[in-house]
Design a protein around this motif. Structure first.
Motif, PDB file in Angstrom:
ATOM      1  N   LYS A  50      43.726   9.841 -14.539  1.00  0.00           N
ATOM      2  CA  LYS A  50      43.298   9.921 -16.154  1.00  0.00           C
ATOM      3  C   LYS A  50      42.692  11.175 -16.258  1.00  0.00           C
ATOM      4  O   LYS A  50      42.955  11.836 -17.304  1.00  0.00           O
ATOM      5  N   ILE A  51      42.149  11.862 -15.460  1.00  0.00           N
ATOM      6  CA  ILE A  51      41.370  13.162 -15.596  1.00  0.00           C
ATOM      7  C   ILE A  51      42.277  14.236 -15.677  1.00  0.00           C
ATOM      8  O   ILE A  51      42.077  15.080 -16.373  1.00  0.00           O
ATOM      9  N   CYS A  55      42.669  16.803 -18.936  1.00  0.00           N
ATOM     10  CA  CYS A  55      42.510  18.085 -18.778  1.00  0.00           C
ATOM     11  C   CYS A  55      43.592  18.919 -19.342  1.00  0.00           C
ATOM     12  O   CYS A  55      43.397  19.710 -20.034  1.00  0.00           O
ATOM     13  N   ALA A  56      44.666  18.241 -19.006  1.00  0.00           N
ATOM     14  CA  ALA A  56      46.252  18.964 -19.463  1.00  0.00           C
ATOM     15  C   ALA A  56      46.073  18.981 -21.157  1.00  0.00           C
ATOM     16  O   ALA A  56      46.480  19.701 -21.648  1.00  0.00           O
ATOM     17  N   LYS A  57      45.653  17.457 -21.510  1.00  0.00           N
ATOM     18  CA  LYS A  57      45.434  17.572 -23.022  1.00  0.00           C
ATOM     19  C   LYS A  57      44.584  18.619 -23.602  1.00  0.00           C
ATOM     20  O   LYS A  57      44.654  18.869 -24.923  1.00  0.00           O
ATOM     21  N   LEU A  58      43.301  18.807 -23.024  1.00  0.00           N
ATOM     22  CA  LEU A  58      42.609  19.406 -23.509  1.00  0.00           C
ATOM     23  C   LEU A  58      42.603  21.110 -23.376  1.00  0.00           C
ATOM     24  O   LEU A  58      42.008  21.866 -24.204  1.00  0.00           O
ATOM     25  N   THR A 133      54.357  25.703 -16.416  1.00  0.00           N
ATOM     26  CA  THR A 133      53.060  26.492 -17.213  1.00  0.00           C
ATOM     27  C   THR A 133      51.882  25.928 -17.724  1.00  0.00           C
ATOM     28  O   THR A 133      50.967  26.725 -18.432  1.00  0.00           O
ATOM     29  N   GLY A 134      51.812  24.741 -17.447  1.00  0.00           N
ATOM     30  CA  GLY A 134      50.633  24.038 -18.028  1.00  0.00           C
ATOM     31  C   GLY A 134      49.282  24.186 -17.315  1.00  0.00           C
ATOM     32  O   GLY A 134      49.158  25.235 -16.554  1.00  0.00           O
ATOM     33  N   GLU A 224      37.716   9.631 -19.291  1.00  0.00           N
ATOM     34  CA  GLU A 224      37.867  10.541 -20.203  1.00  0.00           C
ATOM     35  C   GLU A 224      36.369  11.046 -21.197  1.00  0.00           C
ATOM     36  O   GLU A 224      36.366  12.257 -21.197  1.00  0.00           O
ATOM     37  N   GLN A 225      35.914   9.872 -21.661  1.00  0.00           N
ATOM     38  CA  GLN A 225      34.717  10.081 -22.335  1.00  0.00           C
ATOM     39  C   GLN A 225      33.422  10.789 -21.182  1.00  0.00           C
ATOM     40  O   GLN A 225      32.664  11.731 -21.761  1.00  0.00           O
ATOM     41  N   SER A 226      33.740  10.330 -19.741  1.00  0.00           N
ATOM     42  CA  SER A 226      32.405  10.951 -19.179  1.00  0.00           C
ATOM     43  C   SER A 226      32.861  12.512 -19.017  1.00  0.00           C
ATOM     44  O   SER A 226      31.870  13.213 -18.789  1.00  0.00           O
TER      45      SER A 226
END
Ligand code: IPE
Ligand code: IPE
Ligand code: MG
Length: 248
Positions: A50-51, A55-58, A133-134, A224-226
């Protein structure tokens, strides 16, 4: 800084470039449910998924996860064996997913304690994800901050003794090049879950100016919220790096 913890909007703030996490509390999570510790570690792996995705999304550049400390080798044979097995199965099942998500992988720590199968899989995984590259995902396995510094000192001593390095040129920037996280951005934010307030021999060199965030949430319950809460808190910090910007 004026931004407050609850009023921040993550979508308009650049994320910390480098987040490091001491993923703690798997055992207590299992104990509170009358489950074996192994179940806590398995649930912890789900949190890792999940984390990492979040992180990749953010748009976080680097995420360093403390998976297994050098001191964790002192745990029972059963638990160490289980953690090794879990590491092996994660390497087998997750590498393809990391590839699909454009994630690079780097494993740091003294890998000599692992089985040849784990070492080979870890090296293959790193190589197969190298051109991504991410997000860079760093897994610290049988890692210790003191080991990292000692290894760096050893490599520096070798370079000095064979004439490749002049001792007068040894400074913090040069030392940094010899450490396990060399080449990666400085750690902006260190998170430790489960309520413990100590470093337990994690990144001693690299945390010199990081912001620390201690969460009472046990790692299997972290979500994710944490992480968003930790990042919002990070944005409320006034990072001065020893300077007194604009003040008399
Ligand atoms: C963290 O959880 C995972 C590892 C150290 C491998 P723990 O196993 O330390 O869980 P607690 O601290 O006993 O709850
Ligand atoms: C630190 O947690 C290591 C990892 C999370 C991998 P520990 O649970 O081993 O640390 P202590 O024993 O509380 O210091
Ligand atoms: Mg622990």
């Amino acid at each position: 800084m004026s931004s407050k913890k609850d009023s921040g909007n993550l979508s308009v703030m650049p994320p910390p470039k480098h987040i490091a996490i001491i993923m703690d509390g798997n055992g207590r999570w299992a104990k509170s449910r009358h489950l074996p510790r192994s179940r806590g570690h398995q649930k912890g792996v789900q949190t890792v998924r999940k984390i990492v995705k979040h992180c990749a999304k953010l748009g976080v550049n680097t995420l360093t996860l403390f998976a297994f400390s050098s001191e964790n080798m002192k745990r029972s044979r059963d638990e160490v064996g289980l953690l090794f097995k879990l590491f092996l199965s994660v390497l087998k099942t997750e590498t393809g997913k990391l590839k699909d998500n454009n994630i690079r992988l780097k494993i740091i720590g003294d890998l000599s304690v692992f089985t040849p199968e784990i070492i080979a899989l870890a090296q293959e995984a790193e190589a197969s994800l190298q051109s991504n590259t991410g997000l860079t995902l760093v897994i610290a396995a049988n890692y210790g901050g003191q080991w990292d510094i000692t290894e760096s000192a050893k490599k520096i001593a070798i370079d000095v003794s064979n004439g490749a390095l002049d001792p007068d040129n040894i400074n913090a920037a040069l030392f940094n090049q010899y450490t396990a996280l060399s080449g990666l951005p400085e750690v902006d934010l260190l998170i430790r879950t489960s309520g413990e307030v100590r470093l337990s021999n994690f990144l001693l060199w690299d945390l010199a100016y990081s912001e620390f965030y201690f969460s009472k949430t046990l790692w299997p319950d972290f979500n994710e919220q944490s992480l968003d809460d930790a990042i919002l808190d990070f944005h409320s910090r006034d990072r001065r790096f020893g300077e007194r910007n604009g003040e008399e």
